[in-house]
Scaffold this active site. Structure first.
Site, PDB file in Angstrom:
ATOM      1  N   THR A 180      37.046  28.869 -73.373  1.00 45.23           N
ATOM      2  CA  THR A 180      35.941  29.016 -74.343  1.00 45.23           C
ATOM      3  C   THR A 180      36.331  28.272 -75.619  1.00 45.23           C
ATOM      4  OG1 THR A 180      36.829  31.167 -75.012  1.00 45.23           O
ATOM      5  CG2 THR A 180      35.036  31.165 -73.406  1.00 45.23           C
ATOM      6  N   THR A 185      47.226  38.632 -71.933  1.00 46.81           N
ATOM      7  CA  THR A 185      46.393  37.733 -72.724  1.00 46.81           C
ATOM      8  C   THR A 185      45.008  37.645 -72.085  1.00 46.81           C
ATOM      9  OG1 THR A 185      46.332  35.600 -73.771  1.00 46.81           O
ATOM     10  CG2 THR A 185      46.989  35.644 -71.471  1.00 46.81           C
ATOM     11  N   SER A 223      27.927  35.403 -83.650  1.00 49.01           N
ATOM     12  CA  SER A 223      27.752  36.334 -82.529  1.00 49.01           C
ATOM     13  C   SER A 223      26.376  36.134 -81.909  1.00 49.01           C
ATOM     14  CB  SER A 223      27.901  37.766 -82.998  1.00 49.01           C
ATOM     15  OG  SER A 223      26.980  38.046 -84.027  1.00 49.01           O
TER      16      SER A 223
END
Lengths: 406, 406
Positions: free
Chosen positions: B154, B191, B406
């Site tokens: 991402t 992670t 967001s």
């Protein structure tokens, strides 16, 4: 240095009987400003303190910890520009020299002298500069609260002070505080250096009780960067000049009023520090309700307040409540995703484990554009509650701390 | 997006027998890139996993946690651009739909299908897009490791993969891993998303033991920002095609070699994540020795690694070891100021509670100018030891996270 956009003007502060302030140039750094603050306290002054929990405290902190046991104070010496922390024997000798010089001047015991230093870690405070600065302060004209508040500052962008009063035993007592701090401000600690003065007559044990209680919802509830200083110190001095019967415990006449006033003052001072958080552009109030206990609520609130992702989202005026979910989830405290509710300002944005369908984004956006942002979290588990304060994380924080040279 | 200055080129990775990779465009965001990764795993593949400890886990994490109990895998589906976290029933339904569609395609049980998603929190993963993406993947040409590593990313600035081999029971087994992660990377967690594939034959219980052991000194020892994700997932798949006798426990022939290879691979993958830390310009290795226990050493190392003041000092190439003292002091672990020693690179800068008198600053300055910085702390108390890795904190981190919407 640019003044914090969240700064408050220095208020008019009344004198406190039994307290005299003086400032001088010790030149701890190559600057032409006063950097030594000297407060003379009337005979009979009592003292209490809250000190850093760091395992690597400064010698000033160790000195104060010992002297607080005796509970009497005649002087406070504050050095700015050098924290004297992590300096071994030479640092300890510097504090002893300051106490000895001051005791000789005032005719008191060295243990009546309280000292605090702030600035770079690892450089012994030069004794010759401290002594010359003290000698200059002994003969200086008395100064006002603002002068002292400016002199104790380092990376602070504005001087910070506050006052309040209480009626104790039929007498109006005054409480005044000054404080400094901007970075290396963290949870569960006193903030860097804060000093409260009152003319009330207060037994040192009760003064300590009241200060410890006042510390919990104020200095222990702020964080700028989660980094706790080696030198965090809050001291409260009570000169006893107001004429009230000595407050000896919680049952003394006026004890509640005094304790409430002290708590109010500590809260004012704590918020002034957050408002000067390094690089801060927004003051963030975080309230967590519905936790299993107040302690659990506090830990979750601090997990949110110390999250760099939450703090950068607020800096960007982004209602990224997913990052609040993340910070609740990582806190290690009881939480149930599907009971969790989150609000920004007064607008509920998430409830029962998912976004509130079609919530109105306009009031949220407007709220985030302001310089005071409220985040509310309801865990839906119990009655535990806590409120903490922090600031946003901006390029200013990086600029200040990536360029500050040791 | 600028590639991290600490990036490593994608290595040549060998195929793993029993693993076929495919990618497709599900268009979870308005972007024209592949964002769905589909791995087909041979019949008989075993699986182990390490998942986020977050109290607010994604439905994918909950799905994997249940499916791991059975220990068998036939497929892995990874969605990028939407984490599907904190989305209530609709999020759960999306995971169930992915598993059902894949199970129908492969003729396996839904519990043989593992899923992971990464991206924004709070938006239900659109089932129609997921199903269309899956259908496209089912018929796509097989792709290589780099394609898959790019597709799971991402905010990552470069694709990350690594491989190693081990001799097990006379057979060479291959281990390949791909991983993604850049921000919201924190201690004591896997992670964000990491996937390890091997052709070794490994019983799922022993695979879990080996993965848990490999996780401790790798993924649990890295931090970018101290913020733990709702979706952290590391899965290890063993197809059993290498021909070795099944590894069933630590006494099996080659078990040590396999466990060591898995640990090496996890460490390689973990460091690749830190090298892509948001805004990172320097990789920081922090070793704490002389602690009362390894656990205590780890906590102190993480206190240093998560300190914004330490991280900004390294960004500024400033040998500000006082901030390391601060971070040791605040860690809440046993430490004695006057036994503490600190080095940058190989140069001792502080010892016995104060600066080393007249240490040579030139090698320290040269070390800090490099892109790999070592900080060593010796507490002088015991034999506890830990090494952790982080990156510096720069304007880049603020830019990425104050602007990400967001």
């Amino acid at each position: 240095m640019t003044v914090s956009p969240l700064a408050r003007p220095f208020p008019a502060l009344p004198p406190v009987a039994g307290v005299e302030l003086r400032i001088a140039r010790a030149r701890y750094k190559t600057w032409d400003r006063c950097d030594l603050t000297f407060a003379t306290l009337a005979e009979g002054t009592t003292v209490a303190g809250v000190l850093t929990q760091s395992r690597c405290p400064s010698p000033e902190v160790e000195w104060c910890r010992k002297a607080l046991v005796l509970g009497n104070a005649r002087a406070l010496v504050v050095n700015a520009g050098n924290s004297n922390a992590f300096t071994g024997d030479r640092g300890r000798q510097a504090v002893e020299a300051i106490a000895a010089r001051t005791a000789a001047h005032l005719g008191c015991q060295p243990s009546d002298v309280f000292a605090a230093s702030t600035g770079v870690i690892g450089v012994p405070l030069p004794i010759d500069k401290a002594e010359a600065g003290l000698d200059a302060a002994f003969t200086a004209e008395a100064c006002d609260w603002q002068d002292a508040a400016e002199t104790i500052g380092t990376t602070d962008t504005y001087p910070k002070g506050a006052s309040t009063t209480a009626i104790v035993d039929g007498h109006t007592v005054t409480l005044v505080g000054i404080i400094k701090g901007s970075g290396m401000i963290a949870p569960d600690m006193a903030t860097m250096l804060g000093f409260v003065f009152t003319d009330a007559a207060v037994d040192p044990a009760f003064l300590q009780t009241a200060l410890t209680a006042a510390n919990t919802p104020s200095f222990s509830c702020i964080t700028v960067d989660g980094d706790a200083s080696t030198s965090d110190t809050v001291l409260a001095f009570a000169t006893g000049k107001a004429g009230n019967a000595m407050l000896v415990d919680a049952d003394s006449a006026g004890a509640d009023a005094f304790a409430a006033a002290l708590a109010d003052l500590c809260r004012q001072l704590a918020l002034l520090v957050v408002r000067d958080g390094e690089g801060a552009t927004k003051l963030i109030e975080i309230t967590v309700e519905g936790a299993e206990s107040d302690r659990s609520a506090h830990r979750i609130a601090m997990s949110i307040a110390n999250s760099p992702l939450v703090k950068t989202a607020i800096a960007g005026e982004d209602a990224n409540w997913g990052r609040v979910v993340m910070a609740v989830g990582k806190a290690g405290e009881p939480a149930e995703r599907d009971r969790l509710a989150i609000r920004f300002g007064t607008t509920q944005v998430a409830r029962d484990g998912l976004a509130v369908s079609g919530y109105d984004e306009a009031p949220v956006a407007a709220h985030l554009k302001g310089d005071e942002v409220e985040i509310g979290v309801d865990l839906g588990l119990g009655d535990g509650r806590a409120t903490v304060w922090t600031c946003d994380l901006t390029h200013g924080y990086i600029s200040i701390n990536a360029d500050y040279r040791s």
